[in-house]
Design an enzyme around this catalytic site. Structure first.
Site, PDB file in Angstrom:
ATOM      1  N   THR A  73     -10.600  23.911  23.302  1.00  0.00           N
ATOM      2  CA  THR A  73     -10.588  23.752  21.837  1.00  0.00           C
ATOM      3  C   THR A  73      -9.185  23.323  21.433  1.00  0.00           C
ATOM      4  O   THR A  73      -8.230  24.103  21.566  1.00  0.00           O
ATOM      5  CB  THR A  73     -10.957  25.073  21.145  1.00  0.00           C
ATOM      6  OG1 THR A  73     -12.216  25.520  21.652  1.00  0.00           O
ATOM      7  CG2 THR A  73     -11.064  24.876  19.637  1.00  0.00           C
TER       8      THR A  73
ATOM      9  N   LYS B 298     -16.471  21.927  16.371  1.00  0.00           N
ATOM     10  CA  LYS B 298     -16.034  23.217  16.931  1.00  0.00           C
ATOM     11  C   LYS B 298     -15.191  23.996  15.910  1.00  0.00           C
ATOM     12  O   LYS B 298     -15.291  25.223  15.826  1.00  0.00           O
ATOM     13  CB  LYS B 298     -15.238  22.963  18.214  1.00  0.00           C
ATOM     14  CG  LYS B 298     -14.588  24.189  18.824  1.00  0.00           C
ATOM     15  CD  LYS B 298     -15.571  25.189  19.409  1.00  0.00           C
ATOM     16  CE  LYS B 298     -14.840  26.432  19.915  1.00  0.00           C
ATOM     17  NZ  LYS B 298     -15.717  27.456  20.457  1.00  0.00           N
TER      18      LYS B 298
ATOM     19  N   LYS C 122      -5.168  30.675  17.859  1.00  0.00           N
ATOM     20  CA  LYS C 122      -4.894  29.237  18.090  1.00  0.00           C
ATOM     21  C   LYS C 122      -5.951  28.393  17.390  1.00  0.00           C
ATOM     22  O   LYS C 122      -5.643  27.404  16.709  1.00  0.00           O
ATOM     23  CB  LYS C 122      -4.878  28.996  19.600  1.00  0.00           C
ATOM     24  CG  LYS C 122      -4.724  27.570  20.062  1.00  0.00           C
ATOM     25  CD  LYS C 122      -6.037  26.911  20.427  1.00  0.00           C
ATOM     26  CE  LYS C 122      -6.779  27.543  21.575  1.00  0.00           C
ATOM     27  NZ  LYS C 122      -8.062  26.924  21.899  1.00  0.00           N
TER      28      LYS C 122
END
Ligand code: NAP
Length: 319
Positions: free
Chosen positions: A121, A196, A264
């Site tokens: 990701t 995502k 993150k």
């Protein structure tokens, strides 16, 4: 973001394997990054009969895959050298850039015409930058981030959200199908990462709500082990309540999706949303909870530890 969608149940008739004369040969895969996700994904590729060469920075992590039949390589470049498809799944943007574009990176070993798939990701901006570097090196790039956690990676039931060219997607589809259940091609480079990020916003709102509700249940003197199954079948039911709720109650904070990685992802969400001028209040609040867990030195705990941030805020008797 506009783009074509193709479900795995409707692959549009591309060849599922690479044809060489009369024998159908499976694509050779170079697989880089054998962490909580990558280890299970690489194992599924091996079990599905793909010839796989693995590489991991901490080399011992290659051993269980070698026992399943993988070859081992000393660097990402070496893992990619003989591959038709090179897959990376590491941590954050600089890590992906290092293993793909760095001195010993995938692009140092790969040949023109191959496909590089990053499944980490990293957000749409970084995916587009890496796609450009790959294009300059004469290889095609797909961003294909995943959802489903280590258990979904291990049992091959992940959702995979794909961005990149149609021809590369068709070539990669058999490999993606060996690792995931729901595979959707959303459009050009960065499109998979964009989806995502949306997934992560859905997730954080959900697990934070479960943590907040379970702290309330505790302070109301309720038996939380009874509360979870009683509510799971109704409107409050969710993957987060079913999977993370019991871990919050049992105080099982090790394992699962790391707070560091979730923080993150929310940083990436806020970067993208910032470019669009979106406020994202829920995401900002949950990121603060995660930062408070990191500040206590527990960034490697799973996101079920969000309940400890609520407990800290409430104190022993509430505020
Ligand atoms: P993880 O268990 O922390 O593993 C990270 C992997 O990346 C390890 O193999 C690590 O190597 C490698 N790595 C990190 N930085 C590197 C670098 N600079 N150079 C070379 N290798 C490097 O992480 P994970 O849970 O598998 O997650 C991987 C990616 O998938 C992340 O982007 C994450 O956000 C995403 N993701 C995770 C989940 C989940 O539930 N865990 C779900 C969906 C998506 P070492 O072994 O040497 O440390």
């Amino acid at each position: 973001m506009p783009g074509q969608r193709r479900k795995v149940s409707d692959p549009g008739g591309p060849p599922q394997t690479k044809g060489t004369g009369h024998s159908m040969q499976k694509a050779r895969v170079g697989f880089i990054g054998l962490g909580a996700m990558g280890a299970g994904m690489a194992a599924n590729l091996i079990r599905a009969g793909f010839p796989v060469t693995v590489h991991n920075r901490t080399r011992e992590r290659e051993e269980p895959l070698a026992e399943l039949g993988a070859e081992r390589a000393g660097s990402p470049a070496e893992a990619a050298a003989d591959a038709d498809i090179a897959i990376t799944i590491v941590s954050d943007v600089p890590d992906v850039k290092e293993v793909i574009c760095g001195p010993d990176g995938v692009l140092g070993g790969i040949r023109t015409g191959q496909v590089v798939i990053d499944m980490s990701t990293i957000g749409p901006k970084a995916a587009r930058e890496i796609a450009e570097s790959c294009g300059q090196a004469g290889v095609r790039f797909l961003d294909a981030p995943v959802s489903g956690g280590p258990s979904g990676a291990a049992d091959g039931t992940m959702s995979i959200m794909v961005g990149g060219g149609e021809d590369a997607f068709r070539q990669a589809l058999p490999v993606l199908e060996a690792m995931g259940k729901t595979i959707v091609h959303f459009g050009p480079a960065g499109a998979g990462q964009a989806v995502k990020l949306v997934n992560q916003v859905f997730c954080v709102a959900n697990f934070a709500g479960v943590a907040e509700g379970l702290l309330l249940a505790d302070r109301l003197g309720l038996d939380r082990e009874a509360v979870i199954p009683a509510l799971a079948g109704g409107a409050a039911g969710s993957w987060m309540l079913a999977h993370l709720g019991p871990k919050m109650v049992a105080r099982e904070f090790e394992g699962g999706f790391k707070v560091d990685l979730q923080a993150k992802d929310l940083r990436l969400v806020l970067e993208s949303a910032g470019e669009l001028g979106l406020p994202m209040p829920l995401t900002r609040v949950v990121l603060q909870f995660l930062k408070s867990i990191q500040a206590r030195g527990h960034g490697d705990w799973g996101t079920q530890s969000a309940i400890t941030a609520y407990e800290e805020m409430a104190g022993p008797g509430g505020v």
